[in-house]
Every structure is written in structure tokens, then in C-alpha cells.
Design a protein around this motif. Structure first.
Motif, mmCIF file in Angstrom:
data_model
loop_
_atom_site.group_PDB
_atom_site.id
_atom_site.type_symbol
_atom_site.label_atom_id
_atom_site.label_comp_id
_atom_site.label_asym_id
_atom_site.label_seq_id
_atom_site.Cartn_x
_atom_site.Cartn_y
_atom_site.Cartn_z
ATOM 1 N N UNK A 1 0.843 -1.187 0.000
ATOM 2 C CA UNK A 1 0.000 0.000 0.000
ATOM 3 C C UNK A 1 0.882 1.241 0.000
ATOM 4 N N UNK A 2 0.606 2.184 -0.898
ATOM 5 C CA UNK A 2 1.435 3.377 -1.014
ATOM 6 C C UNK A 2 1.266 4.282 0.212
ATOM 7 N N UNK A 3 2.384 4.717 0.748
ATOM 8 C CA UNK A 3 2.329 5.637 1.884
ATOM 9 C C UNK A 3 2.309 7.086 1.396
ATOM 10 N N UNK A 4 2.675 7.291 0.127
ATOM 11 C CA UNK A 4 2.607 8.614 -0.503
ATOM 12 C C UNK A 4 2.203 8.442 -1.964
ATOM 13 N N UNK A 5 1.628 9.494 -2.533
ATOM 14 C CA UNK A 5 1.290 9.467 -3.966
ATOM 15 C C UNK A 5 2.570 9.345 -4.795
ATOM 16 N N UNK A 6 2.454 8.695 -5.957
ATOM 17 C CA UNK A 6 3.629 8.477 -6.799
ATOM 18 C C UNK A 6 3.181 8.389 -8.259
ATOM 19 N N UNK A 7 4.162 8.441 -9.154
ATOM 20 C CA UNK A 7 3.892 8.256 -10.580
ATOM 21 C C UNK A 7 4.812 7.157 -11.095
#
Length: 383
Positions: A263-269
């Protein structure tokens, strides 16, 4: 977020706050507390026990000349070895019943109930889980009873086995904290669920692959035959480079735990795709381990790619049977030592020949044969 929530809805009612399902501060405390139990020095201390239990079990599990479902045989063997290491066999008064319960427990654990997918309230009963509910209760009751008895014996200064349970009960963190009875129970149930089936599945697929490759099989038998088991090696991994390479190549082709979720802890690309914070990412190890851009002859059994001289060519993100990052499998060293010991003893004593249909892989929690995998057993040497 949804896929992560579904995964937790499936696993957490059974594993509760075990390492696989715990999160945030609860996970960090458990991981920090358990780390000293899985250091190489502690793992090596269990080698003799692993070997002794394996030697005791093999003759009954593999009668000379019989045709057996090798998947079931290795489940029993791996459970016996794990149970002896975790509990010194004290939970095994009815091991066949325990195995049936664990089989139900894992089978039901590997299925998503429609209500889980719909994210229905937890108080609504999951009908697909009812068959495994009693098995989970019995397993937890047995673990709780043994843990409580062992703690009482320690407090009375009685002599207790030097096994994983004792180590867990004696844990003290740098802050002087210890694991509660509930925390120990959750970790032990998780170890049983994650520890015995993954090893047994890898061994099952290994025997199948070797049965289809005479040269690789002969080389493995020669290697174990040259091993002096009256003076066991201090490092099983180093003493069996070809066997370990075969085992790792098996985990590449048939990853025991084929899906990793994060699960992502921060937004990313990623590659132009915007991923929101708390998005769930599923990593398909079956696809990764057979990706044609990453592997030469990806669908072939080529153990040599995992020999020590070739291993550095494999990128750290290319092969992930134990995961990666801060949630990498804490039992990796334990599993690889166990695999080395089991391979040395099994292949020194027995030879296997495929006696039924070629297997089709089925993904549950682990990658298992869809139907019984029948092997003809031939005794090589007396155990």
C-alpha cells in the motif's frame, strides 16, 4: 486501497496481529521484538533438531516402492519439522488431526468471500469461512494452551525446551517490553500458516522438475552423496550449492507465495500512471519470475543461473520469493536452512519418478498442484 482492504478482510480474522497482517506501530513493535529470534546464530541452533526430525519421519512417509502423493508427504514432513522447531513436538499429540485442521485453515484462508469483496460489515457471517472456523479455533486453543503452560513452567524455573516458543516467551526489547500471550499466539499461528506450507510446496515442485531433468537430478544426487552427514556442515547453504540453486530455480518457476501486496504511503507516478496515496499495488511474482525481458529461457528449469558465480547477475528486484523491503519475510534464513537439510536427507535416501499426470498449478495462499502429484518412491540408501 480496496485490494489491500480485501486482503486484510480475508487474512486478519485468522492471523489477527501476526506479522503478515499487523500494521503501523503494532507491526513495528512485533518486527523489532522478533528480530533477535531470527538472527543466523539462533537459526543455526535449530539445524540439528531439523535434521533429526526429518530422519525420524522419512521412512514412514516414503515406503520403498510405493506410489505417493508427494505434495501431501511434504506437507506432513514440513509440519513435523516446523512443529518440532516451534514447540519441541509438544503440540503433536494428534498430528494427523492437526494437519487436517491446518489444511482446512489454509484452504479457507485462501478464498475470498463475496462479502469480503463487497466490503460488507464484519458482523455479517462469511458462509464460505464456516468450514474452517472450527479448525482455526482448535489450532488457536492448542497454541494458547501450550504457550500458557510453557510460561508457567518458566516462571517456576523449570527446565523447558530450547525452541521458538521459549525464545518468544523470553523476549525483551531494548525498552524492556515483552510479548503478551495474545501477541505470541498470533505470531505462532502466523508462523504455522506461513512456514510449513511454503517450504513443502517448493519441495513438491522441485521433485517434479527434477523428475523431468535427468542431468540436473543426477548432479543433485551426486552432491548430496558426497556430503558427510555424520559431520553435518556448519553452513548447509554453502555445502549444497547445486541443490540450493535447484531450490531457488524452483521458487522462480513456482513461487510458493505468488502475490505480494503493498500500500502506497505517498502518492507516486510510475510509467506515467498516477498512483494515489493508499493505493494498493499487487506484484505478480509468477509473471515477474517468468518475464521474457528479465530472464533467458524464462519457462525452462535452469538451476545454473542461481549458482554462486552467476547469482550476482540477477537483479535484486528481479527475483522476490521472500518479498523485499522492510516487510521482507523474517523467516528467510530459517526456510533456506530447512530446505538445505531436507534436500540433503530426502535425496540421499530416496529417488522419485513421476507416476501420474503432469501437474497444473493452482494459486491459493500458495502455489499448489491442482490434483495429487503422484510419485513412485525408490529407496537409495538406508536412513
Amino acid at each position: 486501497m480496496r485490494m489491500h482492504a480485501i486482503r486484510q478482510a480475508i487474512l486478519k480474522p485468522v492471523l489477527r496481529e501476526g506479522l503478515l497482517t499487523a500494521e503501523d506501530d503494532i507491526w513495528r513493535f512485533a518486527r523489532r521484538a522478533l528480530a533477535p529470534v531470527f538472527v543466523p546464530r539462533q537459526i543455526k541452533n535449530f539445524a540439528e533438531r531439523m535434521a533429526s526430525k526429518t530422519q525420524d519421519m522419512l521412512p514412514d512417509l516414503l515406503p520403498d516402492g510405493d506410489t505417493v502423493d508427494i505434495a501431501e508427504v511434504f506437507l506432513k514432513l514440513a509440519y513435523g519439522v516446523l512443529s518440532d522447531t516451534l514447540f519441541s513436538g509438544e503440540i503433536d499429540n494428534a498430528s494427523d488431526e492437526a494437519l487436517r485442521d491446518i489444511a482446512k485453515f489454509l484452504n479457507e484462508l485462501g478464498k475470498a468471500d463475496p462479502l469480503d469483496i463487497l466490503m460488507a460489515p464484519k458482523w455479517l457471517p462469511r458462509l464460505t469461512k464456516l468450514k474452517g472456523k472450527g479448525a482455526v479455533k482448535r489450532l488457536r486453543k492448542a497454541v494458547h494452551s501450550l504457550s500458557t503452560d510453557r510460561r508457567n513452567r518458566i516462571e517456576r524455573n523449570e527446565t523447558v525446551p530450547d525452541d521458538f516458543l521459549t525464545l518468544l516467551l523470553k523476549i525483551r526489547t531494548e525498552d524492556g517490553e515483552s510479548l503478551s500471550d495474545t501477541q505470541i499466539e498470533d505470531q505462532l499461528v502466523t508462523f504455522i500458516g506461513a512456514g510449513h506450507e511454503t517450504t513443502s510446496r517448493a519441495l513438491t515442485w522441485l521433485v517434479y522438475l527434477l523428475s523431468q531433468d535427468e542431468k540436473a537430478y543426477a548432479r543433485l544426487e551426486q552432491e548430496v552423496d558426497e556430503l558427510n552427514l555424520s559431520r553435518p556442515p556448519k553452513q548447509w547453504h554453502d555445502a549444497l550449492p547445486w541443490a540450493i540453486a535447484c531450490f531457488e530455480e524452483t521458487m522462480r518457476l513456482y513461487p510458493p507465495a505468488p502475490i505480494i501486496s503493498r500500500q502506497l504511503i505517498e502518492a507516486d507516478v510510475y510509467n506515467g500512471l498516477a498512483l494515489k496515496k493508499e493505493s494498493a499495488v499487487m506484484i505478480n511474482l509468477w509473471a515477474l519470475h517468468r518475464h521474457r525481458k528479465l530472464w533467458a529461457h524464462p519457462d525452462k528449469f535452469v538451476p545454473s543461473r542461481f549458482l554462486p558465480e552467476n547469482r550476482p547477475q540477477i537483479h535484486r528486484f528481479q527475483y522476490l520469493p521472500f518479498g523485499l523491503g522492510h516487510r521482507v519475510c523474517i523467516g528467510q534464513s530459517f526456510a533456506m536452512q530447512e530446505a538445505g537439510i531436507l534436500m540433503a536427507l530426502i535425496f540421499k535416501m530416496f529417488h522419485f519418478q513421476l507416476a501420474g499426470d503432469h501437474p497444473w498449478p493452482l494459486m491459493r495462499i500458495t502455489t499448489k498442484p491442482e490434483k495429487p502429484l503422484m510419485m513412485k518412491v525408490k529407496r537409495r540408501v538406508e536412513g
